[in-house]
Design a protein around this motif. Structure first.
Motif, mmCIF file in Angstrom:
data_model
loop_
_atom_site.group_PDB
_atom_site.id
_atom_site.type_symbol
_atom_site.label_atom_id
_atom_site.label_comp_id
_atom_site.label_asym_id
_atom_site.label_seq_id
_atom_site.Cartn_x
_atom_site.Cartn_y
_atom_site.Cartn_z
ATOM 1 N N ILE A 249 43.146 38.604 30.464
ATOM 2 C CA ILE A 249 42.366 39.836 30.522
ATOM 3 C C ILE A 249 41.874 40.215 29.126
ATOM 4 N N ARG A 250 40.568 40.471 29.026
ATOM 5 C CA ARG A 250 39.973 40.859 27.749
ATOM 6 C C ARG A 250 39.635 42.349 27.712
ATOM 7 N N ALA A 251 39.237 42.914 28.839
ATOM 8 C CA ALA A 251 38.905 44.344 28.887
ATOM 9 C C ALA A 251 38.810 44.791 30.335
ATOM 10 N N VAL A 252 39.078 46.075 30.556
ATOM 11 C CA VAL A 252 38.889 46.697 31.871
ATOM 12 C C VAL A 252 38.063 47.956 31.639
ATOM 13 N N ARG A 253 36.922 48.054 32.330
ATOM 14 C CA ARG A 253 36.013 49.163 32.098
ATOM 15 C C ARG A 253 35.312 49.536 33.410
ATOM 16 N N THR A 254 34.525 50.596 33.372
ATOM 17 C CA THR A 254 33.697 50.958 34.518
ATOM 18 C C THR A 254 32.233 50.767 34.152
ATOM 19 N N GLU A 255 31.429 50.406 35.143
ATOM 20 C CA GLU A 255 29.999 50.180 34.943
ATOM 21 C C GLU A 255 29.217 50.776 36.109
ATOM 22 N N ARG A 256 27.906 50.864 35.914
ATOM 23 C CA ARG A 256 27.018 51.365 36.969
ATOM 24 C C ARG A 256 26.789 50.315 38.050
ATOM 25 N N GLY A 257 26.840 49.042 37.678
ATOM 26 C CA GLY A 257 26.611 47.985 38.655
ATOM 27 C C GLY A 257 27.043 46.640 38.123
ATOM 28 N N LEU A 258 27.053 45.648 39.005
ATOM 29 C CA LEU A 258 27.426 44.279 38.640
ATOM 30 C C LEU A 258 26.947 43.340 39.737
ATOM 31 N N THR B 203 52.604 47.475 38.395
ATOM 32 C CA THR B 203 52.356 48.554 37.436
ATOM 33 C C THR B 203 51.288 49.533 37.913
ATOM 34 N N LEU B 204 50.432 49.110 38.855
ATOM 35 C CA LEU B 204 49.442 50.012 39.447
ATOM 36 C C LEU B 204 49.410 49.791 40.951
ATOM 37 N N SER B 205 49.388 50.874 41.704
ATOM 38 C CA SER B 205 49.411 50.772 43.162
ATOM 39 C C SER B 205 48.129 50.133 43.688
ATOM 40 N N PRO B 206 48.193 49.483 44.851
ATOM 41 C CA PRO B 206 47.005 48.845 45.424
ATOM 42 C C PRO B 206 45.906 49.863 45.727
ATOM 43 N N ALA B 207 44.657 49.424 45.537
ATOM 44 C CA ALA B 207 43.494 50.254 45.859
ATOM 45 C C ALA B 207 42.564 49.433 46.741
ATOM 46 N N THR B 208 42.106 50.028 47.831
ATOM 47 C CA THR B 208 41.195 49.332 48.734
ATOM 48 C C THR B 208 39.745 49.553 48.290
ATOM 49 N N GLY B 209 38.879 48.629 48.683
ATOM 50 C CA GLY B 209 37.478 48.767 48.305
ATOM 51 C C GLY B 209 36.684 47.513 48.598
ATOM 52 N N LEU B 210 35.652 47.282 47.788
ATOM 53 C CA LEU B 210 34.738 46.165 47.981
ATOM 54 C C LEU B 210 34.672 45.296 46.727
ATOM 55 N N TYR B 211 34.924 44.010 46.892
ATOM 56 C CA TYR B 211 34.696 43.042 45.814
ATOM 57 C C TYR B 211 33.195 42.801 45.761
ATOM 58 N N VAL B 212 32.548 43.174 44.631
ATOM 59 C CA VAL B 212 31.087 43.092 44.565
ATOM 60 C C VAL B 212 30.602 41.775 43.966
ATOM 61 N N GLY B 213 31.500 40.992 43.381
ATOM 62 C CA GLY B 213 31.105 39.708 42.830
ATOM 63 C C GLY B 213 31.583 39.517 41.408
ATOM 64 N N SER B 214 31.278 38.358 40.852
ATOM 65 C CA SER B 214 31.628 38.029 39.470
ATOM 66 C C SER B 214 30.396 37.444 38.785
#
Length: 208
Positions: free
Chosen positions: A110-119, A52-63
């Motif tokens: 999945i409970r929510a998808v959002r953007t944040e300043r950091g994690l 449903t959404l195309s792949p996006a490359t980047g960095l896994y910053v953690g959980s």
């Protein structure tokens, strides 16, 4: 090289070795404390369904353990930052990492998808990281962060449920049904007006 300089270099090296050792011990201790809460991660299914959404490359910053943005998870390799690729399917979200295991987030979790300043202790620009809050099989909710190379894809991720998000779609349908029930149609309004003119509407003890 003088004796004093040799002693200074040896002391500095010993300090750094001790610091790294203490960090390692602390990391292992954190992993042990979190082990029961994290438990086993979902396995990647054989069939992911429609993409449903195309792949996006980047960095896994953690959980992190939700709702904290700093309580970084150290269990397994969840704490290891790595480049990778994230994509969304009908069955869930797949985060494939270079040099580490893939992270599978089932759609139902999945409970929510959002953007944040950091994690996970990594601070970036405003809305710099995509954060997915989801529930592990253990019942613990965590936040998983991914910084995409192309941040213009973020709106597609946070705009709403995908076409196969049954829970959200069902809720939307229920909200619409409730709205339809509470909003009188034109015929009902006309009938009420006619009844009022003929004196057939009861006031139920209150003045209209």
């Amino acid at each position: 090289m003088t004796v004093d300089r040799i002693l200074w270099v040896v002391g500095l090296a010993a300090f750094w070795v001790l610091a790294i050792l203490l960090m390692y011990i602390g990391w292992r201790g954190r992993a042990r404390r979190q082990a029961d809460r994290v438990g086993e991660l979902p396995a990647v299914p054989a069939h992911l369904g429609e993409q449903t959404l195309s792949p996006a490359t980047g960095l896994y910053v953690g959980s992190t353990l939700a709702p904290s943005w700093q309580d970084r998870i150290a269990v397994g390799d969840l704490g290891f930052r790595a480049t990778g690729e994230i994509s969304r399917f009908a069955a869930g979200i797949l985060l494939e990492r270079d040099g580490a295991s893939a992270i599978w987030i089932p759609q139902a979790a999945i409970r929510a998808v959002r953007t944040e300043r950091g994690l996970a202790g990594k601070v970036m620009s405003k809305d710099g990281v995509l954060v997915i809050r989801w529930e592990l099989p253990s019942g613990t909710e965590i936040d998983t962060g991914f910084r995409s190379d192309d941040k213009s894809v973020y709106p597609d991720w946070v705009s709403g449920p995908g076409p196969n998000d049954k829970t959200a779609l069902d809720k939307t349908a229920l909200d619409k049904t409730a709205l339809d029930k509470t909003a009188p149609d034109k015929t009902d309004s006309e009938d009420s007006a006619n009844a009022a003119n003929s004196g057939e509407v009861e006031q139920n003890g209150e003045n209209a």
